[in-house]
Design a protein around this motif. Structure first.
Motif, PDB file in Angstrom:
ATOM      1  N   SER A  28       0.851  -1.187   0.000  1.00 14.51           N
ATOM      2  CA  SER A  28       0.000   0.000   0.000  1.00 14.51           C
ATOM      3  C   SER A  28       0.886   1.235   0.000  1.00 14.51           C
ATOM      4  O   SER A  28       2.017   1.208   0.467  1.00 14.51           O
ATOM      5  CB  SER A  28      -0.940   0.026   1.215  1.00 14.51           C
ATOM      6  OG  SER A  28      -0.189   0.031   2.412  1.00 14.51           O
ATOM      7  N   THR A  33       0.432   5.670   0.539  1.00 20.36           N
ATOM      8  CA  THR A  33      -0.440   6.799   0.846  1.00 20.36           C
ATOM      9  C   THR A  33       0.311   8.109   0.660  1.00 20.36           C
ATOM     10  O   THR A  33       1.544   8.148   0.668  1.00 20.36           O
ATOM     11  CB  THR A  33      -0.986   6.757   2.288  1.00 20.36           C
ATOM     12  OG1 THR A  33       0.104   6.856   3.214  1.00 20.36           O
ATOM     13  CG2 THR A  33      -1.782   5.491   2.534  1.00 20.36           C
ATOM     14  N   VAL A  85      -4.732  12.141   4.851  1.00 21.36           N
ATOM     15  CA  VAL A  85      -4.166  10.905   4.311  1.00 21.36           C
ATOM     16  C   VAL A  85      -5.028  10.402   3.152  1.00 21.36           C
ATOM     17  O   VAL A  85      -6.241  10.258   3.279  1.00 21.36           O
ATOM     18  CB  VAL A  85      -4.056   9.824   5.402  1.00 21.36           C
ATOM     19  CG1 VAL A  85      -3.503   8.530   4.794  1.00 21.36           C
ATOM     20  CG2 VAL A  85      -3.166  10.290   6.545  1.00 21.36           C
ATOM     21  N   ARG A  86      -4.377  10.141   2.023  1.00 20.42           N
ATOM     22  CA  ARG A  86      -5.060   9.654   0.826  1.00 20.42           C
ATOM     23  C   ARG A  86      -4.395   8.357   0.360  1.00 20.42           C
ATOM     24  O   ARG A  86      -3.168   8.254   0.325  1.00 20.42           O
ATOM     25  CB  ARG A  86      -4.975  10.667  -0.316  1.00 20.42           C
ATOM     26  CG  ARG A  86      -5.559  12.030  -0.010  1.00 20.42           C
ATOM     27  CD  ARG A  86      -7.090  11.983   0.034  1.00 20.42           C
ATOM     28  NE  ARG A  86      -7.642  13.330   0.144  1.00 20.42           N
ATOM     29  CZ  ARG A  86      -7.849  13.960   1.293  1.00 20.42           C
ATOM     30  NH1 ARG A  86      -7.522  13.360   2.446  1.00 20.42           N
ATOM     31  NH2 ARG A  86      -8.349  15.182   1.305  1.00 20.42           N
ATOM     32  N   THR A  87      -5.233   7.385  -0.037  1.00 18.07           N
ATOM     33  CA  THR A  87      -4.713   6.157  -0.632  1.00 18.07           C
ATOM     34  C   THR A  87      -4.247   6.438  -2.054  1.00 18.07           C
ATOM     35  O   THR A  87      -4.948   7.089  -2.829  1.00 18.07           O
ATOM     36  CB  THR A  87      -5.790   5.068  -0.646  1.00 18.07           C
ATOM     37  OG1 THR A  87      -6.157   4.764   0.714  1.00 18.07           O
ATOM     38  CG2 THR A  87      -5.281   3.798  -1.323  1.00 18.07           C
ATOM     39  N   ARG A 102      -4.846  -0.829  -5.165  1.00 20.51           N
ATOM     40  CA  ARG A 102      -4.116  -0.294  -4.013  1.00 20.51           C
ATOM     41  C   ARG A 102      -2.739  -0.918  -3.862  1.00 20.51           C
ATOM     42  O   ARG A 102      -1.865  -0.325  -3.234  1.00 20.51           O
ATOM     43  CB  ARG A 102      -4.919  -0.532  -2.728  1.00 20.51           C
ATOM     44  CG  ARG A 102      -6.220   0.247  -2.687  1.00 20.51           C
ATOM     45  CD  ARG A 102      -6.968  -0.044  -1.406  1.00 20.51           C
ATOM     46  NE  ARG A 102      -8.184   0.767  -1.329  1.00 20.51           N
ATOM     47  CZ  ARG A 102      -8.550   1.452  -0.245  1.00 20.51           C
ATOM     48  NH1 ARG A 102      -7.792   1.420   0.834  1.00 20.51           N
ATOM     49  NH2 ARG A 102      -9.652   2.157  -0.257  1.00 20.51           N
ATOM     50  N   THR A 154       0.678   2.689   6.775  1.00 16.66           N
ATOM     51  CA  THR A 154       0.671   3.792   5.815  1.00 16.66           C
ATOM     52  C   THR A 154      -0.534   4.711   5.998  1.00 16.66           C
ATOM     53  O   THR A 154      -0.457   5.898   5.673  1.00 16.66           O
ATOM     54  CB  THR A 154       0.681   3.264   4.371  1.00 16.66           C
ATOM     55  OG1 THR A 154      -0.443   2.397   4.175  1.00 16.66           O
ATOM     56  CG2 THR A 154       1.963   2.505   4.075  1.00 16.66           C
ATOM     57  N   ALA A 155      -1.644   4.196   6.507  1.00 10.21           N
ATOM     58  CA  ALA A 155      -2.845   5.007   6.664  1.00 10.21           C
ATOM     59  C   ALA A 155      -2.902   5.732   8.004  1.00 10.21           C
ATOM     60  O   ALA A 155      -3.831   6.509   8.248  1.00 10.21           O
ATOM     61  CB  ALA A 155      -4.095   4.139   6.491  1.00 10.21           C
TER      62      ALA A 155
END
Length: 427
Positions: A101, A103, A122-124, A131, A188-189
């Motif tokens: 992943s 971000t 926070v953006r994916t 993803r 990461t999120a």
């Protein structure tokens, strides 16, 4: 599995395949409006949204992978935009890179700034709608557009989770920036930086960030070695001379302000492979293929002169510069050549090498190799000892520059050579 789910996965796989690049070449994502890297001059004045590079970290080598970890890279923007996309690389790797992943977020301000993200930012990051991604060895990728308003002169967090050991990691060795590692699991999120307990001074996998903006100004790439990379300047302060140039350009209206990309690699050479691929080898990937490039500033050659084997004939460097310029001109770019700065007092200094440096600088000034010249040598040399840097600019190694010296280099650049016609500086 329903037919609809199968179709969505098939389309995501197809689009991801399209944005993967052949070895050594960066692809531009084909989603989103606007032209991509180095559009022809006749297309540059249109008032429409275009992708522009705002930050770059050129791959300089490899480091051991960090399997299972999340790496939070901190990168500093030069210009802003209404959306972004991220460039990742497995260019120097030897095995497929598994990206679990990725971000993108705004870094939470602080003194010193840490790994925390601005709440809600926070953006994916996706690749062809997916993803996760497996990136073959020798390849780079550009993400899908990310819906995040990116300010100019801001710090972003590009967080990457690598679930498995994918072999040597493509990285930028000398980031001069605190980056962070969460040793276990996909963090990461996370908005909180609490899991990021380790600090490193390298950028892992991330090689660029582009922004979507309505401006014809494009971007400027600084192609160079450790001086451009920032050696000698303050850590985590963004005081490299390209950063200082971006600071000066903020005097321009936002729609006339070019992005500034730093393609400096410590130890880099023009002619030979050194620390990272040579300037001739990496021109396509680190300069010509970047988004919206209009102008290139070349400051390279000292490592060819003082390295081993060393260049003893100034014509070798002159011919290499001319080749760089021809290749850039073929893409409609302007090229500014910077004179090679003094290094008297450094352990590699010899009178014979100094004679080569002086001859190369004479060629840069007088033989019309470049479209324009930035005379860095004249700016920073000590008038009483012209083979040396002014003491006020010298961090102590007699080769690189402290923060004051970096500012002096940036101040040497003629801003009118970097911006489109009619982009006048404000009073």
């Amino acid at each position: 599995m329903t037919r609809a789910i199968m179709l969505r996965r098939l389309l995501a796989t197809l689009v991801t395949t399209l944005v993967l690049t052949p070895p050594g070449v960066i692809a531009e994502a084909d989603s989103g409006p606007g032209p991509i890297a180095a559009p022809r001059p006749e297309n540059r004045s249109a008032a429409r949204d275009t992708w522009t590079g705002t930050w770059e970290g050129a791959p300089s080598g490899t480091a051991p992978a960090l399997p299972g970890a999340s790496i939070r890279n901190v990168v500093h923007t030069s210009v802003g935009g209404r959306a972004a996309r991220v460039r990742l690389s497995n260019r120097l790797g030897t095995a497929p890179l598994q990206l679990g992943s990725v971000t993108l977020a705004l870094q939470l301000p602080g003194v010193p700034s840490g790994p925390g993200a601005v709440p809600g930012s926070v953006r994916t990051v996706t690749f062809g709608g997916a993803r996760s991604l497996t990136l073959p060895a020798g390849r780079d990728v550009v993400s899908d557009p990310v819906a995040l308003t990116v300010p100019a002169d801001a710090d972003l967090l590009v967080s990457v989770h690598t679930p498995a050991d994918s072999g040597p990691a493509t990285f930028h060795r000398s980031a001069l920036q605190a980056n962070f590692v969460a040793p276990g699991g996909d963090r990461t999120a996370d908005e909180s930086g609490a899991a990021y307990t380790r600090t490193i001074g390298n950028w892992y996998y991330v090689t660029g960030v582009d922004v979507l903006r309505r401006s014809p100004a494009g971007s400027v790439v600084a192609l160079g070695d450790s001086i451009t990379d920032g050696t000698g300047s303050s850590f985590s302060a963004n005081h490299r001379w390209p950063d200082r140039l971006a600071d000066r350009l903020r005097a321009l209206p936002a729609d006339r302000r070019p992005g500034v990309l730093n393609a400096g690699i410590s130890g880099n050479r023009v002619l030979r492979e050194g620390r990272g691929p040579s300037a001739l080898t990496r021109l396509d990937t680190d300069v010509l293929s970047r988004a919206g490039v209009r102008t290139v500033i070349v400051l390279e050659g000292i490592n060819d002169i003082k390295g081993s084997p060393e260049v003893t004939d100034p014509l070798d460097l002159e011919n290499a510069y001319r080749l760089l310029v021809r290749r850039a001109h073929a893409r409609g770019l302007r090229v500014i050549g910077a004179t090679i700065t003094p290094y008297g007092g450094h352990s590699a200094y010899t009178p014979a090498r100094e004679a080569v440096r002086l001859a190369v600088n004479d060629a840069i000034r007088t033989r019309r190799i470049f479209d324009a010249v930035a005379d860095f040598d004249a700016t920073v040399r000590d008038p009483g000892r012209p083979n040396r840097i002014l003491p006020a600019y010298d961090p102590g190694d007699h080769l690189h520059f402290n923060d004051t010296g970096m500012r002096a280099l940036a101040d040497t650049i003629d801003l009118t050579a970097l911006v489109p016609t009619g982009a006048a500086l404000r009073p």
